[in-house]
Design an enzyme around this catalytic site. Structure first.
Site, PDB file in Angstrom:
ATOM      1  N   HIS A 101     -53.033   5.513 -32.621  1.00 11.21           N
ATOM      2  CA  HIS A 101     -53.312   4.337 -33.457  1.00 11.21           C
ATOM      3  C   HIS A 101     -53.959   4.730 -34.785  1.00 11.21           C
ATOM      4  O   HIS A 101     -54.504   3.889 -35.489  1.00 11.21           O
ATOM      5  CB  HIS A 101     -54.169   3.303 -32.709  1.00 11.21           C
ATOM      6  CG  HIS A 101     -53.376   2.553 -31.670  1.00 11.21           C
ATOM      7  ND1 HIS A 101     -52.960   1.250 -31.848  1.00 11.21           N
ATOM      8  CD2 HIS A 101     -52.901   2.927 -30.467  1.00 11.21           C
ATOM      9  CE1 HIS A 101     -52.275   0.860 -30.771  1.00 11.21           C
ATOM     10  NE2 HIS A 101     -52.225   1.865 -29.920  1.00 11.21           N
TER      11      HIS A 101
ATOM     12  N   SER B 230     -37.370   3.921 -28.922  1.00 11.59           N
ATOM     13  CA  SER B 230     -36.936   3.128 -30.079  1.00 11.59           C
ATOM     14  C   SER B 230     -36.778   4.009 -31.316  1.00 11.59           C
ATOM     15  O   SER B 230     -35.775   3.908 -32.028  1.00 11.59           O
ATOM     16  CB  SER B 230     -37.905   1.978 -30.345  1.00 11.59           C
ATOM     17  OG  SER B 230     -39.220   2.440 -30.376  1.00 11.59           O
TER      18      SER B 230
ATOM     19  N   ASP C  46     -43.826   7.871 -35.003  1.00 15.67           N
ATOM     20  CA  ASP C  46     -42.738   8.178 -34.076  1.00 15.67           C
ATOM     21  C   ASP C  46     -41.490   8.665 -34.803  1.00 15.67           C
ATOM     22  O   ASP C  46     -40.864   9.655 -34.414  1.00 15.67           O
ATOM     23  CB  ASP C  46     -42.394   6.941 -33.236  1.00 15.67           C
ATOM     24  CG  ASP C  46     -43.609   6.383 -32.519  1.00 15.67           C
ATOM     25  OD1 ASP C  46     -44.613   7.114 -32.402  1.00 15.67           O
ATOM     26  OD2 ASP C  46     -43.561   5.223 -32.081  1.00 15.67           O
TER      27      ASP C  46
END
Ligand code: GLA
Length: 385
Positions: A36, A130, A174
């Site tokens: 995060h 994803s 990512d």
């Protein structure tokens, strides 16, 4: 891969009645440390893993795009590129079509394409299935449209697709890992400057194994907790008078405790200490090597469990059991609220740690976890054709 590249070519040809122009592939990722921190302009240290999404593709003469996915129960979605708008596609097809939309929104002209996808990155496991999907489509579209975009530029388009088409307010980590990863290396990324450095991560050479423990607790970042954490961070930065939490250091924490409410302070403390741990982890990797990472991984998990509150009982059990069974360090990885933990183990202990976690989950009445090994692998690119 579930289907090899040649098998994907055959599957594409059977489905669309012509041969694909090529096959492109992009890996999922494990985040070693730095959770995060990306949307706080901070530091992350992920690596691309040896599990990936592949796409066979051929351009069309019109603006139609047909996407067939072998891994979502074999479904096909068809849309005209002219009709795509932010938020206009729902479900899994929002990722591939979102990337094509982001290309065009960026000013590139993409041909309509026929696409056939397959993947062995587990969905909802915190391993960025994803981003793997987005980045496989991004490298394909970059080539078929001659857009000539760089890895960091493609990462930004993937993130835009995820933020605006899928509606998940995620950061840049990512996609960066999936595009910039190299075999045997982690990607140390400064999410503010977007400067990326490869840091050697030789697990096997050090007698180490990195286990992924997929708790099978599924998460989604377009709902709930992820967005709430992001909002808390933004509120914390504003109250502290900084552009992003990246601008705070450990020395600012006592002052922050006096300014922020108790919960926001803990959220902020996680980000500030986590950024510090990423920098320390890079030093450890460059000096002592990966065997020295244990304490930092454990501290990161405690911070996510207690301060950021994004763990869950299954992740905590995975981490605690792995450590009791001899792991050098363990932590949840990814956005949290489910998904996977990682455990760094001496390779000789991998079977014992796996068995201990499996037994502990059964004893707690949890669904059986999937425990497997990952290796730092190469980033996205063309694999055939
Ligand atoms: C998800 C997001 C990333 C990052 C992580 C948490 O994986 O996609 O951008 O915020 O969570 O570190």
């Amino acid at each position: 891969m579930t289907l090899s590249a040649p098998e994907l070519v055959t599957a594409f040809t059977n489905r669309f009645g012509r041969e694909p122009a090529g096959v492109w592939s992009a890996p999922g990722r494990v985040n070693l440390i730095g959770e995060h921190t990306d949307y706080n302009d901070g530091f992350v240290l992920p690596f691309a893993i040896n599990r990936s999404t592949s796409v066979a593709a051929a351009p069309r003469r019109d603006r139609t795009t047909q996407v067939h996915s072998a891994f979502n129960g074999g479904s096909t979605v068809s849309a005209s590129l002219d009709d795509l708008q932010a938020g206009s596609i729902q479900g899994w097809a929002a990722y591939p079509l979102g990337v094509l939309w982001a290309f065009e929104d960026h000013g590139a002209r993409v041909p309509g394409v026929d696409l056939y996808l397959d993947s062995d990155v587990p969905v909802g496991a915190g391993l960025s299935s994803s981003a793997a999907l987005e980045c496989a489509v991004a490298v394909m579209a970059n080539e078929l449209s001659d857009a000539g975009l760089t890895g960091p530029e493609l990462a930004a388009l993937g993130q835009r697709a995820e933020n605006l088409m899928v509606g998940a307010p995620t950061g840049i980590m990512d996609q960066s890992a999936s595009l910039l990863g190299e075999e045997g290396h982690a990607v140390f990324l400064d999410c503010r400057t977007r400067e990326a450095q490869l840091v050697p991560l030789d697990l096997a050479g050090n007698g180490l194994t990195l286990l992924v423990i997929d708790t099978k607790v599924s998460h989604e970042h377009s709902t709930g907790g992820y967005a709430a954490r992001r909002t808390s961070c933004e509120r914390g930065a504003e109250a502290m008078g900084v552009a992003a939490l990246r601008d705070l250091s450990l020395a600012d924490l006592p002052a922050a405790a006096g300014i922020l409410d108790e919960e926001t302070f803990r959220r902020v403390r996680h980000i500030v200490t986590e950024n510090d741990r990423v920098l320390a982890a890079v030093d450890v990797l460059r000096g002592q090597g990966p065997a020295g990472l244990g304490a930092l991984l454990n501290e990161s998990h405690a911070s996510m469990r207690d301060d950021f509150e994004i763990s869950c009982p299954e992740l905590d059990l995975a981490v605690d059991t792995a450590l009791s069974a001899g792991a050098l360090g363990a932590r949840m990885t990814g956005g949290g609220f489910g998904g996977s933990a990682i455990a760094l183990v001496n390779s000789d202990d991998a079977d014992a740690v796996t068995a201990a976690v499996t037994v502990a989950f059964a004893a707690a009445g949890y669904a059986a976890p999937a425990v497997f090994t990952v290796l730092p692998a190469a980033g996205a690119g063309r694999v055939q054709g």
